[in-house]
Design a protein around this motif. Sequence first.
Motif, PDB file in Angstrom:
ATOM      1  N   UNK A   2       1.048  -1.220   0.098  1.00 56.08           N
ATOM      2  CA  UNK A   2      -0.052   0.060  -0.022  1.00 56.08           C
ATOM      3  C   UNK A   2       0.829   1.458   0.144  1.00 56.08           C
ATOM      4  N   UNK A   3       1.824   1.034   0.620  1.00 56.22           N
ATOM      5  CA  UNK A   3       2.781   2.511   0.596  1.00 56.22           C
ATOM      6  C   UNK A   3       3.556   2.709  -0.670  1.00 56.22           C
ATOM      7  N   UNK A   4       3.667   1.362  -1.290  1.00 56.05           N
ATOM      8  CA  UNK A   4       4.512   1.530  -2.666  1.00 56.05           C
ATOM      9  C   UNK A   4       3.626   2.134  -3.578  1.00 56.05           C
ATOM     10  N   UNK A   5       2.362   1.688  -3.501  1.00 56.42           N
ATOM     11  CA  UNK A   5       1.044   2.401  -4.499  1.00 56.42           C
ATOM     12  C   UNK A   5       0.829   3.817  -4.147  1.00 56.42           C
ATOM     13  N   UNK A   6       1.152   4.297  -2.871  1.00 57.68           N
ATOM     14  CA  UNK A   6       0.880   5.588  -2.457  1.00 57.68           C
ATOM     15  C   UNK A   6       2.039   6.311  -2.778  1.00 57.68           C
ATOM     16  N   UNK A   7       3.216   5.730  -2.673  1.00 53.56           N
ATOM     17  CA  UNK A   7       4.403   6.499  -3.195  1.00 53.56           C
ATOM     18  C   UNK A   7       4.467   6.864  -4.506  1.00 53.56           C
ATOM     19  N   UNK A   8       3.982   5.756  -5.325  1.00 55.55           N
ATOM     20  CA  UNK A   8       3.941   5.849  -6.796  1.00 55.55           C
ATOM     21  C   UNK A   8       2.964   6.805  -7.101  1.00 55.55           C
ATOM     22  N   UNK A   9       2.021   6.861  -6.557  1.00 55.27           N
ATOM     23  CA  UNK A   9       0.757   8.123  -6.971  1.00 55.27           C
ATOM     24  C   UNK A   9       1.393   9.260  -6.631  1.00 55.27           C
ATOM     25  N   UNK A  10       2.196   9.623  -5.633  1.00 51.72           N
ATOM     26  CA  UNK A  10       2.921  10.962  -5.349  1.00 51.72           C
ATOM     27  C   UNK A  10       4.001  11.184  -6.467  1.00 51.72           C
ATOM     28  N   UNK A  11       4.711  10.212  -6.990  1.00 48.89           N
ATOM     29  CA  UNK A  11       5.868  10.327  -7.861  1.00 48.89           C
ATOM     30  C   UNK A  11       5.225  10.745  -9.275  1.00 48.89           C
ATOM     31  N   UNK A  12       4.028   9.775  -9.635  1.00 49.51           N
ATOM     32  CA  UNK A  12       3.386  10.092 -10.912  1.00 49.51           C
ATOM     33  C   UNK A  12       2.748  11.178 -10.885  1.00 49.51           C
ATOM     34  N   UNK A  13       2.163  11.882  -9.767  1.00 53.31           N
ATOM     35  CA  UNK A  13       1.598  13.375  -9.823  1.00 53.31           C
ATOM     36  C   UNK A  13       2.507  14.425 -10.182  1.00 53.31           C
ATOM     37  N   UNK A  14       3.727  14.062  -9.532  1.00 51.94           N
ATOM     38  CA  UNK A  14       4.904  15.058  -9.683  1.00 51.94           C
ATOM     39  C   UNK A  14       5.318  15.062 -11.259  1.00 51.94           C
ATOM     40  N   UNK A  15       5.576  13.960 -11.791  1.00 52.00           N
ATOM     41  CA  UNK A  15       5.949  13.649 -13.313  1.00 52.00           C
ATOM     42  C   UNK A  15       4.831  14.368 -14.232  1.00 52.00           C
ATOM     43  N   UNK A  16       3.478  14.163 -13.743  1.00 51.28           N
ATOM     44  CA  UNK A  16       2.425  14.828 -14.604  1.00 51.28           C
ATOM     45  C   UNK A  16       2.440  16.222 -14.587  1.00 51.28           C
ATOM     46  N   UNK A  17       2.927  16.559 -13.297  1.00 49.61           N
ATOM     47  CA  UNK A  17       2.927  18.202 -13.286  1.00 49.61           C
ATOM     48  C   UNK A  17       4.152  18.601 -14.058  1.00 49.61           C
ATOM     49  N   UNK A  18       5.261  18.133 -14.232  1.00 47.40           N
ATOM     50  CA  UNK A  18       6.133  18.407 -14.956  1.00 47.40           C
ATOM     51  C   UNK A  18       6.015  18.303 -16.525  1.00 47.40           C
ATOM     52  N   UNK A  19       5.470  17.433 -16.699  1.00 46.49           N
ATOM     53  CA  UNK A  19       5.238  17.013 -18.160  1.00 46.49           C
ATOM     54  C   UNK A  19       3.844  17.886 -18.711  1.00 46.49           C
ATOM     55  N   UNK A  20       3.243  18.530 -17.959  1.00 46.17           N
ATOM     56  CA  UNK A  20       2.076  19.040 -18.475  1.00 46.17           C
ATOM     57  C   UNK A  20       2.456  20.076 -19.608  1.00 46.17           C
ATOM     58  N   UNK A  21       3.240  21.191 -19.226  1.00 45.01           N
ATOM     59  CA  UNK A  21       3.659  22.246 -20.369  1.00 45.01           C
ATOM     60  C   UNK A  21       4.180  21.935 -21.581  1.00 45.01           C
ATOM     61  N   UNK A  22       4.944  20.842 -21.556  1.00 48.15           N
ATOM     62  CA  UNK A  22       5.592  20.259 -22.769  1.00 48.15           C
ATOM     63  C   UNK A  22       4.292  19.565 -23.607  1.00 48.15           C
ATOM     64  N   UNK A  23       3.720  18.762 -22.937  1.00 49.29           N
ATOM     65  CA  UNK A  23       2.603  18.217 -23.501  1.00 49.29           C
ATOM     66  C   UNK A  23       1.493  19.119 -24.172  1.00 49.29           C
TER      67      UNK A  23
END
Length: 127
Positions: A21-42
């Motif tokens: 559950x912690x791995x899924x939760x940490x992945x959720x946070x990491x994926x959110x940051x990645x999406x935030x960083x990728x939003x302008x170029x996309x």
Amino acid sequence: MRARSRGPKFLNLWQIRFPIGAVASIGHRISGVLLLLCLPPLALSLDRSLHSEAEFEALRELVSAPSRALLLTVVVWAAAHHLLAGLRHLLMDVGAGSRLAQARISAWAVILAAAIIAAAAALRWLT
């Protein structure tokens, strides 16, 4: 009784075993940051691709390189994982699947489903 040392402790994060559950939760946070960083170029890529057919084909050619396809695969993983983990958290907030066994199963399901979606996208781009 032995006195406890108050000095600094070295934590080796590679030896810590997190619950799934912690791995899924940490992945959720990491994926959110990645999406935030990728939003302008996309967003800029979408804008550029809508100008003309030639611009669209130029972008298609740009992302067809294997290294860029890998980058897009990571973005697809981030989107899939963030969406699925977010739904998992919302369902758990209303009490669905909040028991330990169900929470573990749903965490595994999120991790595996996001990996399968990313792998399918990678196969699509590389073939």
